[in-house]
Design a protein around this motif. Sequence first.
Motif, PDB file in Angstrom:
ATOM      1  N   SER A 132     149.621  63.079  79.238  1.00  0.00           N
ATOM      2  CA  SER A 132     148.577  63.264  79.958  1.00  0.00           C
ATOM      3  C   SER A 132     148.541  64.488  81.121  1.00  0.00           C
ATOM      4  N   PHE A 133     149.842  64.658  81.544  1.00  0.00           N
ATOM      5  CA  PHE A 133     149.822  65.580  82.666  1.00  0.00           C
ATOM      6  C   PHE A 133     149.717  66.952  81.972  1.00  0.00           C
ATOM      7  N   ILE A 134     150.324  67.267  80.781  1.00  0.00           N
ATOM      8  CA  ILE A 134     150.449  68.530  79.961  1.00  0.00           C
ATOM      9  C   ILE A 134     148.800  68.742  79.558  1.00  0.00           C
ATOM     10  N   ALA A 135     148.397  67.711  79.199  1.00  0.00           N
ATOM     11  CA  ALA A 135     146.852  67.884  78.753  1.00  0.00           C
ATOM     12  C   ALA A 135     145.858  68.584  79.846  1.00  0.00           C
ATOM     13  N   ALA A 136     146.322  67.723  81.068  1.00  0.00           N
ATOM     14  CA  ALA A 136     145.414  68.144  82.231  1.00  0.00           C
ATOM     15  C   ALA A 136     145.485  69.625  82.652  1.00  0.00           C
ATOM     16  N   VAL A 137     146.673  70.050  82.813  1.00  0.00           N
ATOM     17  CA  VAL A 137     147.287  71.510  83.370  1.00  0.00           C
ATOM     18  C   VAL A 137     146.903  72.253  82.032  1.00  0.00           C
ATOM     19  N   THR A 138     146.960  72.528  80.985  1.00  0.00           N
ATOM     20  CA  THR A 138     146.754  73.269  79.839  1.00  0.00           C
ATOM     21  C   THR A 138     145.376  73.368  79.780  1.00  0.00           C
ATOM     22  N   LYS A 151     147.989  68.607  98.893  1.00  0.00           N
ATOM     23  CA  LYS A 151     148.528  67.957 100.323  1.00  0.00           C
ATOM     24  C   LYS A 151     149.679  66.783 100.037  1.00  0.00           C
ATOM     25  N   ALA A 152     149.451  66.001  99.028  1.00  0.00           N
ATOM     26  CA  ALA A 152     150.683  65.055  98.659  1.00  0.00           C
ATOM     27  C   ALA A 152     150.366  64.481  97.171  1.00  0.00           C
ATOM     28  N   PHE A 153     151.605  64.038  96.451  1.00  0.00           N
ATOM     29  CA  PHE A 153     151.187  63.423  95.227  1.00  0.00           C
ATOM     30  C   PHE A 153     151.721  62.167  95.085  1.00  0.00           C
ATOM     31  N   ASP A 154     151.105  61.314  94.228  1.00  0.00           N
ATOM     32  CA  ASP A 154     151.603  59.964  94.007  1.00  0.00           C
ATOM     33  C   ASP A 154     152.834  59.710  93.275  1.00  0.00           C
ATOM     34  N   ASP A 155     153.378  58.843  93.130  1.00  0.00           N
ATOM     35  CA  ASP A 155     154.654  58.653  92.432  1.00  0.00           C
ATOM     36  C   ASP A 155     154.394  58.758  90.927  1.00  0.00           C
ATOM     37  N   LYS A 156     153.234  58.404  90.327  1.00  0.00           N
ATOM     38  CA  LYS A 156     153.201  58.433  89.046  1.00  0.00           C
ATOM     39  C   LYS A 156     152.942  60.195  88.603  1.00  0.00           C
ATOM     40  N   THR A 157     152.420  60.737  89.478  1.00  0.00           N
ATOM     41  CA  THR A 157     152.235  62.179  89.214  1.00  0.00           C
ATOM     42  C   THR A 157     153.472  62.848  89.245  1.00  0.00           C
ATOM     43  N   TYR A 158     154.190  62.327  89.987  1.00  0.00           N
ATOM     44  CA  TYR A 158     155.751  63.167  90.057  1.00  0.00           C
ATOM     45  C   TYR A 158     156.373  62.594  88.856  1.00  0.00           C
ATOM     46  N   LEU A 159     156.259  61.435  88.268  1.00  0.00           N
ATOM     47  CA  LEU A 159     157.138  60.868  87.067  1.00  0.00           C
ATOM     48  C   LEU A 159     156.566  61.606  85.913  1.00  0.00           C
ATOM     49  N   ALA A 160     155.090  61.756  85.893  1.00  0.00           N
ATOM     50  CA  ALA A 160     154.737  62.590  84.742  1.00  0.00           C
ATOM     51  C   ALA A 160     155.029  64.004  84.639  1.00  0.00           C
ATOM     52  N   ALA A 161     155.227  64.620  85.595  1.00  0.00           N
ATOM     53  CA  ALA A 161     155.406  66.162  85.574  1.00  0.00           C
ATOM     54  C   ALA A 161     157.046  66.550  85.739  1.00  0.00           C
ATOM     55  N   ASN A 163     159.624  66.238  83.672  1.00  0.00           N
ATOM     56  CA  ASN A 163     160.321  66.590  82.547  1.00  0.00           C
ATOM     57  C   ASN A 163     159.786  68.016  82.008  1.00  0.00           C
ATOM     58  N   VAL A 164     158.372  68.379  82.782  1.00  0.00           N
ATOM     59  CA  VAL A 164     157.763  69.692  82.441  1.00  0.00           C
ATOM     60  C   VAL A 164     158.473  70.703  82.758  1.00  0.00           C
ATOM     61  N   GLN A 165     159.231  71.707  82.196  1.00  0.00           N
ATOM     62  CA  GLN A 165     159.899  72.779  82.803  1.00  0.00           C
ATOM     63  C   GLN A 165     159.208  73.699  83.389  1.00  0.00           C
ATOM     64  N   TRP A 166     157.801  74.010  82.859  1.00  0.00           N
ATOM     65  CA  TRP A 166     157.078  75.218  83.374  1.00  0.00           C
ATOM     66  C   TRP A 166     156.160  75.000  84.289  1.00  0.00           C
ATOM     67  N   ALA A 167     156.255  73.477  84.873  1.00  0.00           N
ATOM     68  CA  ALA A 167     155.143  73.382  85.803  1.00  0.00           C
ATOM     69  C   ALA A 167     155.905  72.714  86.929  1.00  0.00           C
ATOM     70  N   GLU A 168     155.509  72.852  88.302  1.00  0.00           N
ATOM     71  CA  GLU A 168     156.273  72.422  89.494  1.00  0.00           C
ATOM     72  C   GLU A 168     155.144  71.895  90.350  1.00  0.00           C
ATOM     73  N   LEU A 169     155.460  70.581  91.042  1.00  0.00           N
ATOM     74  CA  LEU A 169     154.481  70.360  91.961  1.00  0.00           C
ATOM     75  C   LEU A 169     155.035  70.581  93.595  1.00  0.00           C
ATOM     76  N   ARG A 170     154.383  70.941  94.213  1.00  0.00           N
ATOM     77  CA  ARG A 170     154.526  71.371  95.552  1.00  0.00           C
ATOM     78  C   ARG A 170     153.540  70.751  96.558  1.00  0.00           C
ATOM     79  N   THR A 171     154.018  70.363  97.697  1.00  0.00           N
ATOM     80  CA  THR A 171     153.139  69.923  98.971  1.00  0.00           C
ATOM     81  C   THR A 171     152.735  71.364  99.600  1.00  0.00           C
ATOM     82  N   ALA A 172     151.384  71.346 100.338  1.00  0.00           N
ATOM     83  CA  ALA A 172     151.261  72.558 100.988  1.00  0.00           C
ATOM     84  C   ALA A 172     151.982  72.829 102.221  1.00  0.00           C
TER      85      ALA A 172
END
Length: 201
Positions: A132-138, A151-161, A163-172
């Motif tokens: 779902s993460f890959i589909a949403a980003v691509t 501003k912040a991410f929930d735990d499920k979003t961190y789990l989804a991302a 293993n995706v090497q080409w994407a990173e989550l960062r808080t502002a």
Amino acid sequence: MPAKTFTADDAQSANIQLAEADKGGQAVHDLVTAYRANRRTGSANSKTRGEVRGNNKKIYKQKGTGNARHGDKRAPIFVGGGVVFGPRPRDYSKKVPKSVRKLALRRVLGDLVREGAVKTVPSFSIDGKTKSFIAAVTAEVEPKKVLIVAKAFDDKTYLAARNVQWAELRTADSLNVEELLHANSIILVEDALETLAKRTA
């Protein structure tokens, strides 16, 4: 997750200051240099002749051997002896003024906005599935060096991302210039705009 391109007018509306293309280049260089220097441990260490193992006994008498005069075997010219001017533990860290940090952030953000590399979305939350993460980003950007800022991410979003090497989550509030320079595309969640406005003011 409908996304739109973030423009300079949008930045102005959100009170995010962007530097002009001819300003802040040195600030970016100084800040990235400081990031890299601060990651160095400075733990390289060599032993001097006073620290290597061995005693102070003279290896042979002063005269009559036909050899050069020598003292103990810990001298630097001998194998196993001390090292002259070798590396010693040191602190490589550099301090960068807050004004320089802000200018560097404004410059890099400005360059990305002018290139059309920044897109905004109202929200970003994934159900915990990597698919779902890959589909949403691509659906919004090319899957190559994508930085998602909120501003912040929930735990499920961190789990989804994770293993995706080409994407990173960062808080502002933790976003830095080096990460922005590394990214090809930025997905900016609208709740991060206020934090970025404070950091560039």
